[in-house]
Design an enzyme around this catalytic site. Structure first.
Site, PDB file in Angstrom:
ATOM      1  CD  GLU A 268      -2.456  -1.240   2.790  1.00 10.71           C
ATOM      2  OE1 GLU A 268      -2.097  -0.443   3.682  1.00 10.71           O
ATOM      3  OE2 GLU A 268      -3.336  -2.082   2.976  1.00 10.71           O
ATOM      4  N   PRO A 269       1.671   1.468  -1.041  1.00 13.81           N
ATOM      5  CG  PRO A 269       2.785   1.501  -3.098  1.00 13.81           C
ATOM      6  CD  PRO A 269       1.799   0.695  -2.292  1.00 13.81           C
ATOM      7  N   GLY A 270       2.099   5.004  -0.719  1.00 17.45           N
ATOM      8  CA  GLY A 270       1.506   6.294  -1.059  1.00 17.45           C
ATOM      9  C   GLY A 270       2.617   7.251  -1.442  1.00 17.45           C
ATOM     10  NE  ARG A 271       6.238   9.475   3.283  1.00 13.62           N
ATOM     11  CZ  ARG A 271       5.719  10.352   4.141  1.00 13.62           C
ATOM     12  NH1 ARG A 271       5.898  11.640   3.930  1.00 13.62           N
ATOM     13  NH2 ARG A 271       5.050   9.961   5.200  1.00 13.62           N
ATOM     14  NE  ARG A 307       4.886  14.970   5.042  1.00  8.92           N
ATOM     15  CZ  ARG A 307       6.158  14.822   5.301  1.00  8.92           C
ATOM     16  NH1 ARG A 307       7.051  15.619   4.766  1.00  8.92           N
ATOM     17  NH2 ARG A 307       6.564  13.866   6.108  1.00  8.92           N
ATOM     18  CE1 TYR A 311       2.611  14.217  10.958  1.00  7.99           C
ATOM     19  CE2 TYR A 311       2.942  15.098   8.759  1.00  7.99           C
ATOM     20  CZ  TYR A 311       2.163  14.420   9.673  1.00  7.99           C
ATOM     21  OH  TYR A 311       0.934  13.952   9.284  1.00  7.99           O
ATOM     22  CB  CYS A 338      -2.803  34.609  12.849  1.00 10.32           C
ATOM     23  SG  CYS A 338      -3.256  35.865  11.676  1.00 10.32           S
ATOM     24  CD  GLU A 339      -2.071  28.262  14.389  1.00 14.50           C
ATOM     25  OE1 GLU A 339      -1.249  27.641  15.093  1.00 14.50           O
ATOM     26  OE2 GLU A 339      -3.249  27.972  14.275  1.00 14.50           O
ATOM     27  CE1 TYR A 367      -0.473  10.380   3.630  1.00 11.92           C
ATOM     28  CE2 TYR A 367       1.839  10.224   2.982  1.00 11.92           C
ATOM     29  CZ  TYR A 367       0.638   9.619   3.308  1.00 11.92           C
ATOM     30  OH  TYR A 367       0.555   8.254   3.301  1.00 11.92           O
TER      31      TYR A 367
HETATM   32  N1  LLP Z   1      -1.397   1.867   4.480  1.00  9.93           N
HETATM   33  C1  LLP Z   1      -1.867   2.306   5.665  1.00  9.93           C
HETATM   34  C2  LLP Z   1      -2.738   1.446   6.447  1.00  9.93           C
HETATM   35  C3  LLP Z   1      -1.507   3.586   6.125  1.00  9.93           C
HETATM   36  O1  LLP Z   1      -1.968   4.004   7.303  1.00  9.93           O
HETATM   37  C4  LLP Z   1      -0.662   4.412   5.340  1.00  9.93           C
HETATM   38  C5  LLP Z   1      -0.281   5.748   5.783  1.00  9.93           C
HETATM   39  C6  LLP Z   1      -0.205   3.915   4.100  1.00  9.93           C
HETATM   40  C7  LLP Z   1      -0.596   2.636   3.716  1.00  9.93           C
HETATM   41  C8  LLP Z   1       0.669   4.701   3.179  1.00  9.93           C
HETATM   42  O2  LLP Z   1       1.900   5.014   3.726  1.00  9.93           O
HETATM   43  P1  LLP Z   1       3.058   5.690   2.825  1.00  9.93           P
HETATM   44  O3  LLP Z   1       3.500   4.657   1.807  1.00  9.93           O
HETATM   45  O4  LLP Z   1       2.490   6.872   2.163  1.00  9.93           O
HETATM   46  O5  LLP Z   1       4.107   6.027   3.784  1.00  9.93           O
HETATM   47  N2  LLP Z   1       0.638  12.602   6.916  1.00  9.93           N
HETATM   48  C9  LLP Z   1       1.905  11.915   7.178  1.00  9.93           C
HETATM   49  C10 LLP Z   1       1.862  10.475   6.760  1.00  9.93           C
HETATM   50  C11 LLP Z   1       0.756   9.681   7.411  1.00  9.93           C
HETATM   51  C12 LLP Z   1       0.681   8.273   6.889  1.00  9.93           C
HETATM   52  C13 LLP Z   1      -0.533   7.587   7.375  1.00  9.93           C
HETATM   53  N3  LLP Z   1      -0.700   6.253   6.884  1.00  9.93           N
HETATM   54  C14 LLP Z   1       3.017  12.669   6.462  1.00  9.93           C
HETATM   55  O6  LLP Z   1       2.751  13.664   5.803  1.00  9.93           O
HETATM   56  O7  LLP Z   1       4.181  12.282   6.584  1.00  9.93           O
END
Ligand code: LLP
Length: 404
Positions: A268-271, A307, A311, A338-339, A367
């Protein structure tokens, strides 16, 4: 992104031209980069032939999801809204997995109705709720159970999810109880063991540890899972100094793992798919001399890109035009909100800047928009996609009238 004649370019397009044409701030994505990332991911894991489900939370733009679907990826969703968007983008329900600790009755009903691949449950109560709904609907529902492997992902505390103090998944004892429960359920079909230990992970070692934990628990469960969903989390090189996760190594551990367990792997890649494919183009409104430093006040703010405020994430900032002038300055790049956390970066030795100059905040594809808000009644930026050197608006700038 490269400088051509001192002007920053994306896939043959001068970004300065985009800034003037569309006004700022702008989220700008490169399809070429998305494609490169997907190919890199699939090449690294080609020996295990996984089902790759893009984590929609990283970027929920339907036009982008459509492009990602065209590379045969599925989707990982965490809400009914994300599920609807994935389906709208044309992603087949049989390639969609649903994660999250708090799926509501409505969400579960919708997921069952759409016949998605898997609902990955995260608690005993959720399993009972899915079973209850399945019974009413007279359906047998395919489920996974998310394990909390108590593995340290060695990443930023706020985005670590696989340790015992985190709310995600169930511990080993409950996992084994649930395996037995679901096995004998008339309405549930146990298909998957899922995990996700965190995000922005830059070493293969936490994954190696996680696989050892999985091996043991699968043995104890004496159950053959059709799918093992290893989640996402693969980190990217925000600092641009070649700190990359070794996906080949990760893949070799998974290869060994499936030789023993013989299940289909889901990722499940996102980033890692979209993170470095987006920039936020912004203009300097004012330059203000502070007590000890100079503030560059931008027209983008923490509501557009959270971000750094959330973080303390570091994102590279580049001028759209490099100047020949050798004089360097130290700047703090801030937004108009204003922060005091409305701050993108403090950078030493930056080229001398002027009011109305344009800048690019890098690696905001993941994100970025998905975490953005209307704080301070600020409309969300326009989103554009560069595809084969053509520019497409994939989300209009929000109008003030929509907010007021
Ligand atoms: N699968 C599940 C169940 C997840 O909770 C997440 C991310 C992913 C896959 C995807 O993860 P990735 O491959 O993108 O790392 N907002 C934060 C990141 C929060 C991630 C939450 N879950 C940021 O901007 O760094």
């Amino acid at each position: 992104m490269i400088y051509k004649k001192n002007k920053l370019n994306i896939d043959g397009i001068n970004i300065d031209f985009l800034a003037r044409k569309f006004n700022t701030p702008i989220y700008c994505y490169s399809l070429k980069k998305i494609k490169e990332n997907i190919l890199n991911f699939t090449n690294n894991f080609n020996k295990i032939n996984p089902l790759i489900c893009f984590a929609v939370k990283a970027n929920t733009n339907v036009k982008i999801l459509k492009e990602i679907k065209n590379f045969n990826l599925g989707a990982d969703v965490v809400s009914i809204g994300e599920l609807m968007k994935a389906i709208k983008a044309g992603i087949k329900p049989k390639k969609i997995v649903f994660s999250g600790v708090g799926k509501t009755k409505t969400e579960i009903e919708y997921a069952i109705q759409k016949k998605i691949l898997l609902i990955n449950a995260e608690s005993k109560s959720e399993i009972l709720e899915i079973e209850k709904i399945a019974k009413i609907k007279k359906r047998i529902v395919d489920v996974g159970i998310r394990l909390n492997p108590n593995t340290d992902a060695k990443t930023i505390r706020q985005i670590s999810t696989g340790k015992k103090e985190n709310k995600f998944g169930v511990n080993e004892k409950i996992f084994l109880q649930l395996v037995n429960y679901v096995r004998s359920s008339k309405y549930l079909n146990l298909k998957c063991l899922s995990v996700h230990i965190g995000s922005q992970i830059l070493s293969h070692k936490p994954y190696q540890k996680m696989l050892i934990v999985l091996d043991k628990i699968i043995e104890k469960s004496k159950y053959k899972f059709d799918y093992i969903d290893l989640g996402g989390g693969m980190g990217i090189d925000y600092s641009h100094n070649n700190t990359k996760i070794n996906l080949k190594k990760y893949s070799s551990y998974v290869e060994k793992f499936i030789k023993k367990n013989n299940s289909k792997i889901i990722f499940e890649p996102g980033r890692s798919i979209i993170g470095n494919a987006g920039i936020l183009i912004t203009k300097i409104i004012y330059i203000k001399e502070g007590f000890k430093k100079n503030f560059i006040i931008l027209d983008a703010a923490m509501n557009d890109f959270m971000r750094p405020a959330l973080y303390a994430a570091q994102h590279k900032i580049l001028p759209l035009k490099k100047t020949r002038n050798r004089s360097k300055k130290s700047y703090e790049f801030v937004g108009p909100i204003c922060e005091s956390t409305d701050k993108f970066a403090t950078i030493k030795n930056f080229q001398k800047l002027n009011e109305k100059d344009f800048l690019a905040i890098c690696d905001v594809g993941a994100y970025g928009t998905s975490l953005s808000s209307n704080y301070n009644v600020r409309p969300k930026p326009v989103e554009i996609l560069i595809k084969a050197s053509k520019v497409y608006i994939i989300n209009k700038r929000q109008k003030l009238s929509e907010l007021i």
